[in-house]
Design an enzyme around this catalytic site. Structure first.
Site, short mmCIF file in Angstrom:
data_model
loop_
_atom_site.label_atom_id
_atom_site.label_comp_id
_atom_site.label_asym_id
_atom_site.label_seq_id
_atom_site.Cartn_x
_atom_site.Cartn_y
_atom_site.Cartn_z
N SER A 123 0.77 -1.17 -0.14
CA SER A 123 0.01 0.05 0.17
C SER A 123 0.70 1.24 -0.02
CB SER A 123 -0.88 0.07 1.15
OG SER A 123 -0.25 -0.22 2.45
N HIS A 144 -2.72 -3.07 -6.10
CA HIS A 144 -3.19 -2.49 -4.61
C HIS A 144 -4.46 -2.72 -4.72
CE1 HIS A 144 -3.42 0.79 -1.56
NE2 HIS A 144 -3.34 -0.48 -0.81
N GLU A 156 -5.56 -0.26 -7.27
CA GLU A 156 -4.50 0.75 -7.86
C GLU A 156 -3.20 -0.02 -8.50
OE1 GLU A 156 -3.43 4.64 -5.55
OE2 GLU A 156 -2.61 3.23 -4.34
N ASN A 194 -3.23 6.05 -0.75
CA ASN A 194 -2.68 6.38 0.80
C ASN A 194 -2.01 7.53 1.14
OD1 ASN A 194 -3.76 4.22 2.23
ND2 ASN A 194 -2.33 2.95 1.54
N1 CAA Z 1 -17.59 -9.55 2.01
C1 CAA Z 1 -18.67 -9.37 1.36
N2 CAA Z 1 -19.64 -8.38 1.56
C2 CAA Z 1 -19.36 -7.53 2.40
C3 CAA Z 1 -17.99 -7.48 3.25
C4 CAA Z 1 -17.40 -8.41 2.79
N3 CAA Z 1 -16.15 -8.50 3.47
N4 CAA Z 1 -18.12 -6.30 4.00
C5 CAA Z 1 -19.27 -5.59 3.84
N5 CAA Z 1 -20.00 -6.23 2.83
C6 CAA Z 1 -21.23 -5.82 2.14
C7 CAA Z 1 -22.44 -6.14 3.14
O1 CAA Z 1 -22.93 -7.41 3.14
C8 CAA Z 1 -23.40 -5.02 2.88
O2 CAA Z 1 -24.02 -5.51 1.57
P1 CAA Z 1 -25.54 -4.66 1.24
O3 CAA Z 1 -25.43 -3.42 1.49
O4 CAA Z 1 -25.86 -5.34 -0.17
O5 CAA Z 1 -26.27 -5.56 2.31
C9 CAA Z 1 -22.64 -4.09 2.18
O6 CAA Z 1 -21.34 -4.70 2.21
C10 CAA Z 1 -22.32 -2.90 3.35
O7 CAA Z 1 -21.82 -3.50 4.69
P2 CAA Z 1 -22.61 -3.17 6.21
O8 CAA Z 1 -23.90 -2.84 5.96
O9 CAA Z 1 -22.15 -4.26 6.99
O10 CAA Z 1 -21.58 -1.99 6.52
P3 CAA Z 1 -21.55 -0.48 5.85
O11 CAA Z 1 -22.76 -0.18 5.05
O12 CAA Z 1 -20.74 0.19 6.84
O13 CAA Z 1 -20.43 -1.05 4.62
C11 CAA Z 1 -18.28 -0.75 3.90
C12 CAA Z 1 -19.25 -1.70 5.06
C13 CAA Z 1 -18.45 -1.45 2.46
C14 CAA Z 1 -16.86 -1.39 4.39
C15 CAA Z 1 -18.38 0.59 3.79
O14 CAA Z 1 -18.57 1.14 4.97
C16 CAA Z 1 -17.18 1.20 2.99
O15 CAA Z 1 -17.30 1.18 1.90
N6 CAA Z 1 -16.32 1.89 3.94
C17 CAA Z 1 -15.11 2.46 3.28
C18 CAA Z 1 -14.16 1.60 3.04
C19 CAA Z 1 -12.85 2.06 2.46
O16 CAA Z 1 -12.71 3.09 2.35
N7 CAA Z 1 -11.92 1.16 2.21
C20 CAA Z 1 -10.67 1.41 1.70
C21 CAA Z 1 -9.48 1.65 2.79
S1 CAA Z 1 -8.30 2.07 2.15
C22 CAA Z 1 -7.48 0.82 1.74
O17 CAA Z 1 -7.97 -0.21 1.78
C23 CAA Z 1 -6.30 0.86 1.17
C24 CAA Z 1 -4.86 0.66 2.09
O18 CAA Z 1 -3.85 0.43 1.74
C25 CAA Z 1 -5.10 1.17 3.64
#
Ligand code: CAA
Length: 285
Positions: A123, A144, A156, A194
């Site tokens: 990352s 990524h 990415e 990031n």
């Molecule tokens: N596998 C399958 N489905 C999943 C899942 C998983 N691991 N996690 C969540 N879901 C699904 C849920 O089943 C749900 O589906 P529906 O809406 O169709 O019912 C949906 O995703 C939403 O999940 P939740 O209702 O449990 O929770 P939420 O609404 O808070 O969503 C989230 C969770 C998708 C993670 C959302 O909050 C989100 O997009 N958050 C931001 C995530 C983000 O920014 N990620 C990038 C981080 S940076 C990175 O990764 C790079 C790095 O190098 C650090």
């Protein structure tokens, strides 16, 4: 170099949050997958994560139970590096430590046929430096994925100093085949995501630590105020505070004081409160 049509088996190094997610989406796309970690317990935990994620798709009727079973069956879990010898593409998703990654790439270079592309899910670390541990620097690329891999659409692509354009094209086509969309970044610290996300998270932590608002109000302000799905403290817990600290320290080392990690982020990591995965970060889970 093996092209997209030659890829039948995908190797994944690391069965943690990212590795298991990558193994899952590759298997969902129809590939045979070899998922390798150093201890059987990490491999088993990877399968638990995959099964939990697949159960969500089944619950929403996006997969049948039979299809979910087929995805699990398509993934071979192993602790052996030699099991990756027959892979046509390998994606490394081990810990964010340059020595660890270089050592893995050196081993992969000796084990995996020389025409196979080796991708890293790093990352923040330099693709060029990772590639320098191998004799195939032109076949190393950054792929990524974002967390959670099964739901996040974006991947990415990171282009190292010696990465061949055909390898970037392959990485793009492979990611698209997994149902993802890509963007390209030059091999600069933190790439696109990031570099911009970590200062945002650190500023959220500082604002909390300096008493600007409660953690709930900081997250509420950013979610309702800017329409992002998670505020900075919730997102930090979701990513893992140790991952955020590693990424922030790399950015700080390379880019200077504007990327200094927040003091409270270091204190939480020292206390072992790493976010969702340990049951406590800024919030309790
Ligand atoms: N596998 C399958 N489905 C999943 C899942 C998983 N691991 N996690 C969540 N879901 C699904 C849920 O089943 C749900 O589906 P529906 O809406 O169709 O019912 C949906 O995703 C939403 O999940 P939740 O209702 O449990 O929770 P939420 O609404 O808070 O969503 C989230 C969770 C998708 C993670 C959302 O909050 C989100 O997009 N958050 C931001 C995530 C983000 O920014 N990620 C990038 C981080 S940076 C990175 O990764 C790079 C790095 O190098 C650090």
């Amino acid at each position: 170099m093996r092209g997209l049509d030659d890829i039948e088996t995908v190797g994944v190094v690391g069965a943690g949050t990212m590795g298991s997610g990558i193994a899952q989406v590759a298997a969902q796309a129809g590939y045979d997958v070899v998922m390798r970690d150093i201890e059987q317990e990490f491999v088993d935990k990877g399968f638990d994560t995959i099964e939990d994620s697949l159960a969500r798709f089944v619950k929403k009727d996006e997969l049948t139970e039979g299809e979910a079973d087929e995805v699990v069956d398509a993934i071979e879990g192993t602790t052996s590096l030699d099991a990756l010898a027959d892979c046509d593409l390998v994606v490394e998703a081990a810990s964010e430590n340059m020595e660890v990654k270089q050592s893995i790439f050196q081993d992969l270079d000796e084990t995996v046929p020389e025409d196979v592309v080796l991708a890293t899910n790093t990352s923040t670390l330099s693709i060029t430096t990772i590639a320098s541990a191998t004799e195939r620097e032109d076949l190393i690329v950054g792929l990524h994925f974002m967390n959670p891999v099964p739901v996040m659409k974006g991947v990415e692509l990171v282009v190292g100093e010696k990465t061949d354009q055909a390898v970037v094209d392959l990485a793009h086509d492979f990611a698209e085949g997994l149902g993802k969309e890509t963007w390209e970044s030059d091999d600069k610290p933190g790439f696109v995501t990031n570099r911009i996300l970590m200062p945002w998270i650190n500023e959220g932590i500082r604002a909390f630590d300096e008493g600007v608002a409660s953690k709930d109000d900081i997250d509420k302000g950013m979610t309702l105020g800017t329409n992002v799905p998670m505020g900075p403290l919730t997102l930090a817990d979701h990513i893992g505070l140790d991952i955020c600290l590693d990424a922030s320290e790399t950015l700080h080392d390379e880019l200077g004081d504007r990327y200094k990690p927040a003091y409270l982020l270091k204190r939480k990591v020292d206390a072992g409160d790493l976010g969702k995965k340990t049951g406590r970060g800024f919030y309790e889970y």
